[in-house]
Design an enzyme around this catalytic site. Structure first.
Site, PDB file in Angstrom:
ATOM      1  N   ASN A   1     -20.175  67.386 -45.401  1.00 43.99           N
ATOM      2  CA  ASN A   1     -19.196  68.458 -45.229  1.00 43.99           C
ATOM      3  C   ASN A   1     -19.886  69.777 -44.892  1.00 43.99           C
ATOM      4  O   ASN A   1     -19.409  70.547 -44.065  1.00 43.99           O
ATOM      5  CB  ASN A   1     -18.350  68.593 -46.507  1.00 43.99           C
ATOM      6  CG  ASN A   1     -17.198  69.558 -46.344  1.00 43.99           C
ATOM      7  OD1 ASN A   1     -16.779  69.852 -45.237  1.00 43.99           O
ATOM      8  ND2 ASN A   1     -16.687  70.056 -47.452  1.00 43.99           N
TER       9      ASN A   1
ATOM     10  N   HIS B   1     -11.928  69.506 -44.760  1.00 45.75           N
ATOM     11  CA  HIS B   1     -10.860  69.766 -43.791  1.00 45.75           C
ATOM     12  C   HIS B   1     -10.914  68.770 -42.640  1.00 45.75           C
ATOM     13  O   HIS B   1     -11.990  68.434 -42.160  1.00 45.75           O
ATOM     14  CB  HIS B   1     -11.011  71.169 -43.201  1.00 45.75           C
ATOM     15  CG  HIS B   1     -10.507  72.247 -44.094  1.00 45.75           C
ATOM     16  ND1 HIS B   1     -11.212  72.684 -45.194  1.00 45.75           N
ATOM     17  CD2 HIS B   1      -9.368  72.979 -44.062  1.00 45.75           C
ATOM     18  CE1 HIS B   1     -10.529  73.648 -45.788  1.00 45.75           C
ATOM     19  NE2 HIS B   1      -9.400  73.849 -45.129  1.00 45.75           N
TER      20      HIS B   1
END
Lengths: 322, 322
Positions: B189, B157
């Protein structure tokens, strides 16, 4: 007796003179009066403001060349078929470009070539022009002459200088570094790329009206481990990207009334290209160029309206079209 | 005697009832009448049209929550300090992004975090959300789920899902692939990048109002021949770029009245980062991020108005500011 005739003549002349003067004064008064009221109207009414140059022309004593109007509509004409992208648009007097602040090279440059603009007048030319940075770009995103110095690359034009010979200003503006990209000199900038530019001018001389969109590509290639990867050099203190390829998408407007336009795209590698390779071998699917560049060309026109696809030979283009 | 009192009471009640009813009818009549005239005014006057929701609120019987107004101004609030760039802007309900059609990854994503938006309600969360392509992007420039499948990269994201927990829609929209970039999973991440997102939420809980701009970088590195070169992988059938780095530029609004905002920038390499490295070691000069990304952050604010530069330690930030 003679004197009386003379006096009569003088009287008539004076009378005519007065009448003429009064007439001119009347015209002048009416003109001034109308101009004042017009000025008020323009200040009050947005529509009047919008078409003010046209109204003023109606009121003018002498017919004036509509230079301003031409200049206003020139950019509209260049972008007639839509913008390929909308990032950092920059307007020059005879071409429009979108600037890539990350790579310090344009995304695309759009031109509209007409037969009359190509006629070379002796006092216009690249001899009077010099490369210079465009100071309207923020310094953090600007390329400079120092970037190209001793880089081993030529300062290659995107909008070709030879396409803008109707005014010295037009020619000079193609030398702004926003319109320049690092190109291999021998075998590209002075070779195949130059031939492509000449081909575009040939099309213009033949068909009268040609739209060209030129730009860099950063194409991925297969690495030794089989994965695709984009790789390009960056030169100079400002980190100017060296594109791996350059594209030109060309649209020729038909001479026939209501005739359909013809479109083709070329992709040339930024490398030494052998002299004997024909231009036709660099023809490329326009949708593929769009995919790599992230742009949409001549989008104002439905694709189905475009006449034909790419042609196998140059002679066939000249034979079949126009 | 009793009956007469009863009748009197009934009479008074009836009288009062009639009076009350007439009063209500009067209110209703006046309201209807005014609303009609208001409707006419709104149709005739552009200013009245522009502030119509405010006028209607004045006329309303009951106070209504100003949801519509909030929604209208939400995007204006997120972009309060200006747009980093203007390429292919896309508006979502709780964040704004600029899409890079060439790389199939966003240029930047802007968010405005407020304390109240972070409060986790049990029925909102990523359990109900799923990754999906944004069909409003033209197919030629769109990334799809297939691009990430078996690519070896996580779908990372840019606007963190955890920042948008006030509505399920807000959370869902962070799962559009326009807000996603290929990220190394282990050590990035789920490691340092996640820590950075948590740090941003900590700042928000502490200071109330935080602006974040997140995006990818494609940084050049030195080749063996000494030249600088950009190199990044492209994955999947749609050729989605794998950024070499990711940045986050954070601006904290001061709690003190008329206090100056505080700004800092982080650049993390898209690689496995050791767990023991402190976040502070990734602090980066914001002008440098701007140079590599071709963007300008919080440009609506003069740089001199920004309080201080980067701080040496996290604790000092929390001590000195707010």
């Amino acid at each position: 007796m003679k004197l009386r005739w003379h006096l009569l003549g003088l009287g008539i002349l004076l009378g005519l003179g007065t009448a003429g003067f009064s007439f001119a004064a009347g015209i002048y008064y009416q003109h001034e009066h109308a101009t004042q009221r017009l000025q008020q109207l323009i200040q009050q009414n947005p529509y009047a403001y919008y078409i003010r140059s046209k109204i003023y022309k109606v009121f003018a004593f002498f017919k004036t060349p509509d230079d301003e109007e031409n200049a206003n509509h020139r950019l509209g004409r260049i972008m007639k078929y839509g913008f390929p992208g909308l990032d950092d648009i920059r307007l020059y007097s005879d071409f429009v470009l979108s600037y890539d602040r990350r790579n310090r090279v344009a995304h695309w440059v759009c031109e509209h070539l007409q037969k009359k603009d190509l006629s070379t007048t002796t006092h216009v030319g690249r001899a009077h022009a010099s490369f210079q940075p465009d100071l309207s770009v923020p310094s953090n995103f600007r390329s400079s002459l120092a970037d190209y110095r001793r880089s081993g690359f030529n300062r290659g034009h995107l909008a070709a200088a030879g396409n803008h010979h109707s005014h010295q200003t037009h020619c000079n503006e193609t030398f702004y570094l926003t319109n320049i990209a690092p190109q291999i000199g021998k075998g590209f900038n002075s070779g195949a790329w130059n031939n492509l530019e000449i081909y575009v001018r040939d099309l213009t001389l033949r068909y009268g009206s040609v739209y060209v969109c030129t730009g860099p590509l950063y194409k991925p290639k297969q690495r030794c481990d089989g994965k695709l990867s984009v790789e390009y050099e960056m030169i100079g203190p400002n980190l100017v990207a060296v594109p791996t390829h350059f594209f030109k998408v060309i649209m020729v407007e038909s001479k026939v009334p209501l005739g359909k336009p013809y479109m083709e795209g070329y992709v040339l590698p930024n490398a030494t290209i052998p002299d004997n390779l024909p231009l036709r071998s660099f023809l490329c699917d326009i949708r593929e160029i769009e995919h790599y560049a992230g742009l949409k060309f001549f989008d104002g026109l439905r694709r189905s309206a475009i006449f034909g696809s790419n042609y196998p030979s140059e002679s066939q283009v000249f034979r079949d079209f126009g």
